[in-house]
Every structure is written in structure tokens, then in C-alpha cells.
Design an enzyme around this catalytic site. Structure first.
Site, PDB file in Angstrom:
ATOM      1  N   LYS A  94      16.978  -2.256 -10.342  1.00 43.51           N
ATOM      2  CA  LYS A  94      16.835  -2.243  -8.887  1.00 43.51           C
ATOM      3  C   LYS A  94      15.393  -1.961  -8.444  1.00 43.51           C
ATOM      4  O   LYS A  94      14.567  -1.503  -9.247  1.00 43.51           O
ATOM      5  CB  LYS A  94      17.795  -1.192  -8.310  1.00 43.51           C
ATOM      6  CG  LYS A  94      19.283  -1.535  -8.486  1.00 43.51           C
ATOM      7  CD  LYS A  94      20.143  -0.472  -7.807  1.00 43.51           C
ATOM      8  CE  LYS A  94      21.623  -0.794  -7.865  1.00 43.51           C
ATOM      9  NZ  LYS A  94      22.433   0.226  -7.148  1.00 43.51           N
TER      10      LYS A  94
ATOM     11  N   TYR B 124      26.944  -8.014  -2.450  1.00 44.33           N
ATOM     12  CA  TYR B 124      27.653  -6.738  -2.276  1.00 44.33           C
ATOM     13  C   TYR B 124      28.819  -6.842  -1.297  1.00 44.33           C
ATOM     14  O   TYR B 124      29.239  -5.833  -0.738  1.00 44.33           O
ATOM     15  CB  TYR B 124      26.677  -5.659  -1.814  1.00 44.33           C
ATOM     16  CG  TYR B 124      25.907  -4.960  -2.928  1.00 44.33           C
ATOM     17  CD1 TYR B 124      26.572  -4.410  -4.035  1.00 44.33           C
ATOM     18  CD2 TYR B 124      24.531  -4.808  -2.867  1.00 44.33           C
ATOM     19  CE1 TYR B 124      25.881  -3.742  -5.036  1.00 44.33           C
ATOM     20  CE2 TYR B 124      23.825  -4.134  -3.874  1.00 44.33           C
ATOM     21  CZ  TYR B 124      24.513  -3.598  -4.953  1.00 44.33           C
ATOM     22  OH  TYR B 124      23.841  -2.934  -5.936  1.00 44.33           O
TER      23      TYR B 124
ATOM     24  N   ARG C 273      28.385   0.124 -18.431  1.00 46.66           N
ATOM     25  CA  ARG C 273      28.728   1.162 -17.445  1.00 46.66           C
ATOM     26  C   ARG C 273      28.459   2.553 -18.040  1.00 46.66           C
ATOM     27  O   ARG C 273      27.968   3.444 -17.361  1.00 46.66           O
ATOM     28  CB  ARG C 273      30.198   1.050 -17.024  1.00 46.66           C
ATOM     29  CG  ARG C 273      30.570  -0.218 -16.272  1.00 46.66           C
ATOM     30  CD  ARG C 273      29.994  -0.309 -14.895  1.00 46.66           C
ATOM     31  NE  ARG C 273      30.343   0.784 -14.028  1.00 46.66           N
ATOM     32  CZ  ARG C 273      30.083   0.809 -12.710  1.00 46.66           C
ATOM     33  NH1 ARG C 273      29.467  -0.227 -12.124  1.00 46.66           N
ATOM     34  NH2 ARG C 273      30.402   1.837 -11.990  1.00 46.66           N
TER      35      ARG C 273
ATOM     36  N   ARG D  57      20.747   6.218 -15.469  1.00 52.65           N
ATOM     37  CA  ARG D  57      20.670   6.813 -14.124  1.00 52.65           C
ATOM     38  C   ARG D  57      20.262   8.284 -14.166  1.00 52.65           C
ATOM     39  O   ARG D  57      19.557   8.765 -13.278  1.00 52.65           O
ATOM     40  CB  ARG D  57      21.995   6.613 -13.398  1.00 52.65           C
ATOM     41  CG  ARG D  57      22.147   5.175 -12.881  1.00 52.65           C
ATOM     42  CD  ARG D  57      23.535   4.882 -12.410  1.00 52.65           C
ATOM     43  NE  ARG D  57      23.601   3.665 -11.604  1.00 52.65           N
ATOM     44  CZ  ARG D  57      24.750   3.103 -11.210  1.00 52.65           C
ATOM     45  NH1 ARG D  57      25.899   3.652 -11.556  1.00 52.65           N
ATOM     46  NH2 ARG D  57      24.729   1.998 -10.485  1.00 52.65           N
TER      47      ARG D  57
ATOM     48  N   ASN E 268      19.455   4.343  -7.474  1.00 55.91           N
ATOM     49  CA  ASN E 268      19.952   4.758  -8.783  1.00 55.91           C
ATOM     50  C   ASN E 268      19.568   3.795  -9.908  1.00 55.91           C
ATOM     51  O   ASN E 268      20.204   3.737 -10.949  1.00 55.91           O
ATOM     52  CB  ASN E 268      21.458   5.024  -8.729  1.00 55.91           C
ATOM     53  CG  ASN E 268      22.238   3.809  -8.280  1.00 55.91           C
ATOM     54  OD1 ASN E 268      21.678   2.719  -8.126  1.00 55.91           O
ATOM     55  ND2 ASN E 268      23.537   3.968  -8.085  1.00 55.91           N
TER      56      ASN E 268
ATOM     57  N   HIS F  10      22.122  -1.661 -11.604  1.00 52.58           N
ATOM     58  CA  HIS F  10      23.471  -2.125 -11.261  1.00 52.58           C
ATOM     59  C   HIS F  10      24.114  -2.671 -12.526  1.00 52.58           C
ATOM     60  O   HIS F  10      23.430  -3.260 -13.359  1.00 52.58           O
ATOM     61  CB  HIS F  10      23.405  -3.255 -10.222  1.00 52.58           C
ATOM     62  CG  HIS F  10      24.704  -4.008 -10.088  1.00 52.58           C
ATOM     63  ND1 HIS F  10      25.707  -3.590  -9.251  1.00 52.58           N
ATOM     64  CD2 HIS F  10      25.181  -5.106 -10.740  1.00 52.58           C
ATOM     65  CE1 HIS F  10      26.754  -4.409  -9.387  1.00 52.58           C
ATOM     66  NE2 HIS F  10      26.444  -5.342 -10.280  1.00 52.58           N
TER      67      HIS F  10
ATOM     68  N   GLU G 173      29.368 -12.360 -10.950  1.00 55.96           N
ATOM     69  CA  GLU G 173      27.992 -11.912 -10.703  1.00 55.96           C
ATOM     70  C   GLU G 173      26.982 -12.704 -11.545  1.00 55.96           C
ATOM     71  O   GLU G 173      25.873 -12.971 -11.090  1.00 55.96           O
ATOM     72  CB  GLU G 173      27.876 -10.412 -10.997  1.00 55.96           C
ATOM     73  CG  GLU G 173      28.653  -9.574  -9.974  1.00 55.96           C
ATOM     74  CD  GLU G 173      28.579  -8.069 -10.199  1.00 55.96           C
ATOM     75  OE1 GLU G 173      29.142  -7.336  -9.374  1.00 55.96           O
ATOM     76  OE2 GLU G 173      27.967  -7.625 -11.203  1.00 55.96           O
TER      77      GLU G 173
HETATM   78  O1  CDP Z   1      26.812   0.846  -8.729  1.00 58.96           O
HETATM   79  P1  CDP Z   1      28.168   1.445  -8.953  1.00 58.96           P
HETATM   80  O2  CDP Z   1      29.192   0.422  -9.386  1.00 58.96           O
HETATM   81  O3  CDP Z   1      28.116   2.630  -9.857  1.00 58.96           O
HETATM   82  O4  CDP Z   1      28.646   2.042  -7.541  1.00 58.96           O
HETATM   83  P2  CDP Z   1      29.420   1.330  -6.327  1.00 58.96           P
HETATM   84  O5  CDP Z   1      30.444   2.300  -5.846  1.00 58.96           O
HETATM   85  O6  CDP Z   1      29.877  -0.033  -6.696  1.00 58.96           O
HETATM   86  O7  CDP Z   1      28.310   1.240  -5.200  1.00 58.96           O
HETATM   87  C1  CDP Z   1      27.332   0.226  -5.240  1.00 58.96           C
HETATM   88  C2  CDP Z   1      25.991   0.843  -4.921  1.00 58.96           C
HETATM   89  O8  CDP Z   1      26.021   1.335  -3.584  1.00 58.96           O
HETATM   90  C3  CDP Z   1      25.620   2.059  -5.762  1.00 58.96           C
HETATM   91  O9  CDP Z   1      25.051   1.733  -7.007  1.00 58.96           O
HETATM   92  C4  CDP Z   1      24.618   2.753  -4.860  1.00 58.96           C
HETATM   93  O10 CDP Z   1      23.337   2.173  -4.988  1.00 58.96           O
HETATM   94  C5  CDP Z   1      25.157   2.450  -3.460  1.00 58.96           C
HETATM   95  N1  CDP Z   1      25.890   3.583  -2.884  1.00 58.96           N
HETATM   96  C6  CDP Z   1      25.294   4.336  -1.885  1.00 58.96           C
HETATM   97  O11 CDP Z   1      24.165   4.061  -1.491  1.00 58.96           O
HETATM   98  N2  CDP Z   1      25.964   5.399  -1.341  1.00 58.96           N
HETATM   99  C7  CDP Z   1      27.203   5.727  -1.754  1.00 58.96           C
HETATM  100  N3  CDP Z   1      27.832   6.767  -1.210  1.00 58.96           N
HETATM  101  C8  CDP Z   1      27.821   4.974  -2.769  1.00 58.96           C
HETATM  102  C9  CDP Z   1      27.133   3.907  -3.323  1.00 58.96           C
HETATM  103 MG    MG Z   2      29.928  -1.247  -8.384  1.00 60.80          MG
END
Ligand code: CDP
Ligand code: MG
Length: 136
Positions: free
Chosen positions: A12, A52, A88, A105, A115, A118, A129
Site C-alpha cells: 500500500k 473495495y 493472511r 503489519r 497497514n 493488502h 482481485e
Molecule cells: O485488509 P484486511 O482484510 O485485513 O481488513 P478489511 O476488514 O478487509 O479492511 C480493509 C482495509 O480497510 C484494511 O486493511 C484497512 O486498511 C481499512 N480499515 C480501516 O481503515 N478502518 C477499519 N476500522 C477497518 C479497516
Molecule cells: Mg479484507
């Protein structure tokens, strides 16, 4: 039995901006991932919104899309046995504060939104994707 999979990884903007992309790619390789394809690109906000779309209803959606489009990113197809889950695990929890030692992370993430990486969350989403970024 082996179960070779491909998954999509994105380095990212916060990580690319700090010139961490090569270091992070090395971590993937050291952990047995093959980088099948990769490119450094910057995407439009409209493309980030498409990528997204599953998060459309979340309060962080607008900021998240603006952020992904805010600077260069590195998108990669990673291949390995059970690549989706393995990636993951190597990434660690969404919030770097909760991520385990030796995860990307934990090591590089700044905050829950910045973070650093992705990774696809299922084999079905990995296919979607990968197509999103690499179908020509
Ligand atoms: O990336 P990951 O699959 O771990 O998390 P997600 O729940 O799919 O959320 C996608 C992305 O949204 C995260 O990687 C964060 O960058 C962002 N996010 C955020 O900014 N604030 C949150 N409370 C949750 C997610
Ligand atoms: Mg996700």
C-alpha cells in the site's frame, strides 16, 4: 498433498512511500512465495472504489478508497501452497497493534488504515482481485 494457490497482494501507499517495497517483496520470497507477476501503479479513486466495493457500507470506505489511490502501490500475484491463508498469516491482523511478531503489519504498519499491505481473504476473492489488476 500440495495445494498450490495464487493470491493478490498489494503493497500500500504508506509502505511504497517509505521505500519498503523491495524489503517486503524479500519477506514474501523468504517465506516461499513466488512473485508470479508484479507491477507498480497508481490507481484512480474510482478504481479503488470498485476494488473495495465489499466495504461500500462501512464508515471507513471513503477514506480507504482515497488512501489506496493516494500514491503508488505495488500489486503482485503471489503463488505458494495454500497461498491465501499463508499470506493472511504473514500479513498479520488488520490493526498493526494486534498483529503478531514477525508479521508484515506488526513490522511496518503505522495504523489500522495505513497497514502497509493488502491480501485476498479467500480463494474466490483472490481470483476476482487477480483479474481486477492483471486481466488484459
Ligand atoms: O485488509 P484486511 O482484510 O485485513 O481488513 P478489511 O476488514 O478487509 O479492511 C480493509 C482495509 O480497510 C484494511 O486493511 C484497512 O486498511 C481499512 N480499515 C480501516 O481503515 N478502518 C477499519 N476500522 C477497518 C479497516
Ligand atoms: Mg479484507
Amino acid at each position: 498433498m500440495s495445494n498450490i494457490e495464487q493470491t493478490l497482494s498489494i503493497i500500500k501507499p504508506d509502505a511504497v512511500e517509505r521505500n519498503l517495497d523491495n524489503e517486503i517483496k524479500e519477506i514474501f520470497k523468504k517465506n516461499g512465495f513466488k512473485i508470479v507477476q508484479e507491477k507498480k501503479i497508481q490507481i484512480e479513486k474510482s478504481e479503488a472504489e470498485k476494488f473495495y466495493k465489499v466495504h461500500e457500507t462501512k464508515p471507513f470506505y471513503t477514506d480507504l478508497c482515497a488512501y489506496l489511490a493516494s500514491g503508488p502501490i505495488v500489486v503482485m500475484i503471489l503463488e505458494k501452497d495454500n497461498a491465501v491463508l499463508a499470506n493472511r498469516e504473514l500479513m498479520g491482523a488488520t490493526n498493526p497493534k494486534d498483529a503478531k511478531e514477525n508479521t508484515i503489519r506488526k513490522k511496518y504498519g503505522i495504523s489500522i488504515d495505513k497497514n502497509s499491505v493488502h491480501g485476498s481473504d479467500s480463494l474466490d476473492n483472490a481470483k476476482i482481485e487477480i483479474d481486477f489488476f492483471f486481466k488484459d
